[in-house]
Design an enzyme around this catalytic site. Structure first.
Site, PDB file in Angstrom:
ATOM      1  N   SER A 160      20.186  18.978  47.481  1.00 41.68           N
ATOM      2  CA  SER A 160      19.209  18.285  48.302  1.00 41.68           C
ATOM      3  C   SER A 160      19.908  17.435  49.370  1.00 41.68           C
ATOM      4  O   SER A 160      20.620  17.980  50.200  1.00 41.68           O
ATOM      5  CB  SER A 160      18.291  17.474  47.395  1.00 41.68           C
ATOM      6  OG  SER A 160      17.118  17.139  48.056  1.00 41.68           O
ATOM      7  N   ASP A 240       9.682  24.633  44.731  1.00 42.60           N
ATOM      8  CA  ASP A 240      10.207  23.285  45.015  1.00 42.60           C
ATOM      9  C   ASP A 240       9.215  22.552  45.920  1.00 42.60           C
ATOM     10  O   ASP A 240       8.920  23.034  47.027  1.00 42.60           O
ATOM     11  CB  ASP A 240      11.566  23.468  45.719  1.00 42.60           C
ATOM     12  CG  ASP A 240      12.286  22.175  46.031  1.00 42.60           C
ATOM     13  OD1 ASP A 240      11.622  21.147  46.234  1.00 42.60           O
ATOM     14  OD2 ASP A 240      13.527  22.211  46.095  1.00 42.60           O
ATOM     15  N   HIS A 275      12.640  21.680  42.050  1.00 46.75           N
ATOM     16  CA  HIS A 275      13.748  20.938  42.677  1.00 46.75           C
ATOM     17  C   HIS A 275      14.644  20.267  41.633  1.00 46.75           C
ATOM     18  O   HIS A 275      15.601  19.601  41.980  1.00 46.75           O
ATOM     19  CB  HIS A 275      13.137  19.877  43.612  1.00 46.75           C
ATOM     20  CG  HIS A 275      14.104  19.297  44.595  1.00 46.75           C
ATOM     21  ND1 HIS A 275      14.703  20.042  45.590  1.00 46.75           N
ATOM     22  CD2 HIS A 275      14.596  18.027  44.751  1.00 46.75           C
ATOM     23  CE1 HIS A 275      15.491  19.265  46.316  1.00 46.75           C
ATOM     24  NE2 HIS A 275      15.459  18.046  45.826  1.00 46.75           N
TER      25      HIS A 275
HETATM   26  N1  LIG Z   1      11.926   9.792  42.692  1.00 39.82           N
HETATM   27  C1  LIG Z   1      11.243  10.828  43.377  1.00 39.82           C
HETATM   28  C2  LIG Z   1      11.936  12.162  43.186  1.00 39.82           C
HETATM   29  C3  LIG Z   1      13.262  12.177  43.842  1.00 39.82           C
HETATM   30  C4  LIG Z   1      14.012  13.434  43.550  1.00 39.82           C
HETATM   31  O1  LIG Z   1      13.446  14.479  43.246  1.00 39.82           O
HETATM   32  N2  LIG Z   1      15.320  13.336  43.639  1.00 39.82           N
HETATM   33  C5  LIG Z   1      16.128  14.496  43.426  1.00 39.82           C
HETATM   34  C6  LIG Z   1      16.932  14.725  44.656  1.00 39.82           C
HETATM   35  S1  LIG Z   1      15.869  14.828  46.067  1.00 39.82           S
HETATM   36  C7  LIG Z   1      16.855  15.121  47.398  1.00 39.82           C
HETATM   37  O2  LIG Z   1      17.814  14.561  47.756  1.00 39.82           O
HETATM   38  C8  LIG Z   1      16.983  14.296  42.204  1.00 39.82           C
HETATM   39  O3  LIG Z   1      18.009  14.920  42.037  1.00 39.82           O
HETATM   40  N3  LIG Z   1      16.525  13.407  41.323  1.00 39.82           N
HETATM   41  C9  LIG Z   1      17.247  13.027  40.130  1.00 39.82           C
HETATM   42  C10 LIG Z   1      16.980  13.870  38.913  1.00 39.82           C
HETATM   43  O4  LIG Z   1      17.666  13.633  37.899  1.00 39.82           O
HETATM   44  O5  LIG Z   1      16.127  14.770  38.943  1.00 39.82           O
HETATM   45  C11 LIG Z   1       9.862  10.917  42.846  1.00 39.82           C
HETATM   46  O6  LIG Z   1       9.560  10.088  42.034  1.00 39.82           O
HETATM   47  O7  LIG Z   1       9.148  11.841  43.257  1.00 39.82           O
END
Ligand SMILES: N[C@@H](CCC(=O)N[C@@H](CSC=O)C(=O)NCC(=O)O)C(=O)O
Length: 298
Positions: A160, A240, A275
């Site tokens: 991402s 995603d 994602h």
């Molecule tokens: N906190 C957000 C969701 C954020 C999210 O999906 N972060 C991804 C990376 S997004 C792009 O850079 C991620 O890797 N999160 C950490 C995980 O462990 O999944 C929400 O609440 O929607």
């Protein structure tokens, strides 16, 4: 500044080291995780290549260390992994003024900020590609009988925002072949064209879009000449929620048309994947093999 060892955890055939140090670039304490594969402990006097993994928005070094399942692949091929943090953090570090998770703390976009109030701490490009490898190399120099190669035989990948960071650095340093290979999981592919990227570039680099080009893979792909048969590997889940609005890997492919990268970006759209790290971990073995080949491990 040398590293403090926060924790050493036996994992698969090797060891995950949780480290922290004070960074001159960010002016803060920074955490980083390093996975030492089994070869580091069992083979004498050999050089172990390093794969850098840049994480996405909201992450710390822990997310990928715990959920991407890189460790068995690192043991299989014999590379070490570095999982840096996604931004400076701590007292006095400016965050998103509106408290949103797509900018500020955990959302540095791995650039060197030129704008106030971010300029002082958000020097993540210099931190990741210069200070961190130098410091790690120094720290590991006289530990163990294997040498970890943080500079020469190295590869980069990310997820991402981190996928953007990997593509951006690979292309920026391509002329000197700093990174032997680059791959990305659901990367923010052409940040100047999407809201996450425009907000980040605007906030860290200023509103003048000319200044964004030196970081943007969508621009760099046009100005960087592929001198061999180098390929970039990308996976993108069709389920995603960020695919169509923020990631848009097709835009990078489009930008590469007619350039020396035309046909050299393998964009794999994978049906139904989201994602999350369920997606990332599924395709880590393919990315590991890709990097292992380019690092001369297979
Ligand atoms: N906190 C957000 C969701 C954020 C999210 O999906 N972060 C991804 C990376 S997004 C792009 O850079 C991620 O890797 N999160 C950490 C995980 O462990 O999944 C929400 O609440 O929607």
């Amino acid at each position: 500044m040398t590293f403090q060892i926060k924790q050493e955890i036996a994992s698969c055939g090797g060891k995950l080291m949780k480290l922290s140090h004070t960074s001159k670039q960010t002016g803060t304490d920074m955490e980083v995780n390093v996975y030492l594969p089994k070869q580091y402990f069992h083979k004498q006097d050999q050089s172990i290549p390093v794969v850098y993994y840049l994480s996405g928005l909201t992450c710390t070094p822990q997310n990928a260390s715990e959920k991407a399942f890189w460790q068995p692949q690192a043991d299989k091929f014999g590379f070490a992994l570095v999982f840096p943090d996604t931004s400076p953090r701590g007292e006095g570090v400016p965050d998103d003024p509106e408290g949103s998770w797509d900018f500020g703390i955990s959302a540095s976009f791995y650039v060197d900020a030129t704008q106030e109030p971010y300029r002082k701490n958000y020097q993540m490009f210099s931190y990741i590609h210069d200070e961190l490898p130098r410091e790690l190399s120094h720290f590991f120099e006289n530990r163990g009988s294997s040498k970890l190669d943080f500079f020469e035989n190295i590869a980069i990948t990310g997820h991402s925002m981190g996928g953007f960071g990997a593509l951006s650095a690979y292309l920026k340093f391509y002329a000197e072949r700093k990174y032997k290979s680059c791959s990305a999981f659901a990367p923010v592919s052409f940040p100047s064209k999407v809201q996450w990227g425009r907000k980040a570039f605007g906030g860290y680099l200023g509103q003048e879009e000319e200044g964004w080009k030196s970081y943007d893979p969508g621009h760099l792909i046009k100005t960087t000449t592929n001198i061999g048969d180098d390929r970039i590997l990308i996976h993108q889940g069709t389920g995603d929620p960020f695919y169509k609005e923020q990631l848009k890997p097709e835009l990078l492919l489009e930008a590469s048309k007619g350039t020396s990268w035309d046909g050299k970006i393998s964009l794999n759209l994978v049906e139904g994947f989201d994602h999350s790290y369920f997606f990332v971990s599924t395709f880590v073995p393919e990315h590991a093999k890709f990097h292992a080949k380019n690092l001369g491990l297979i």
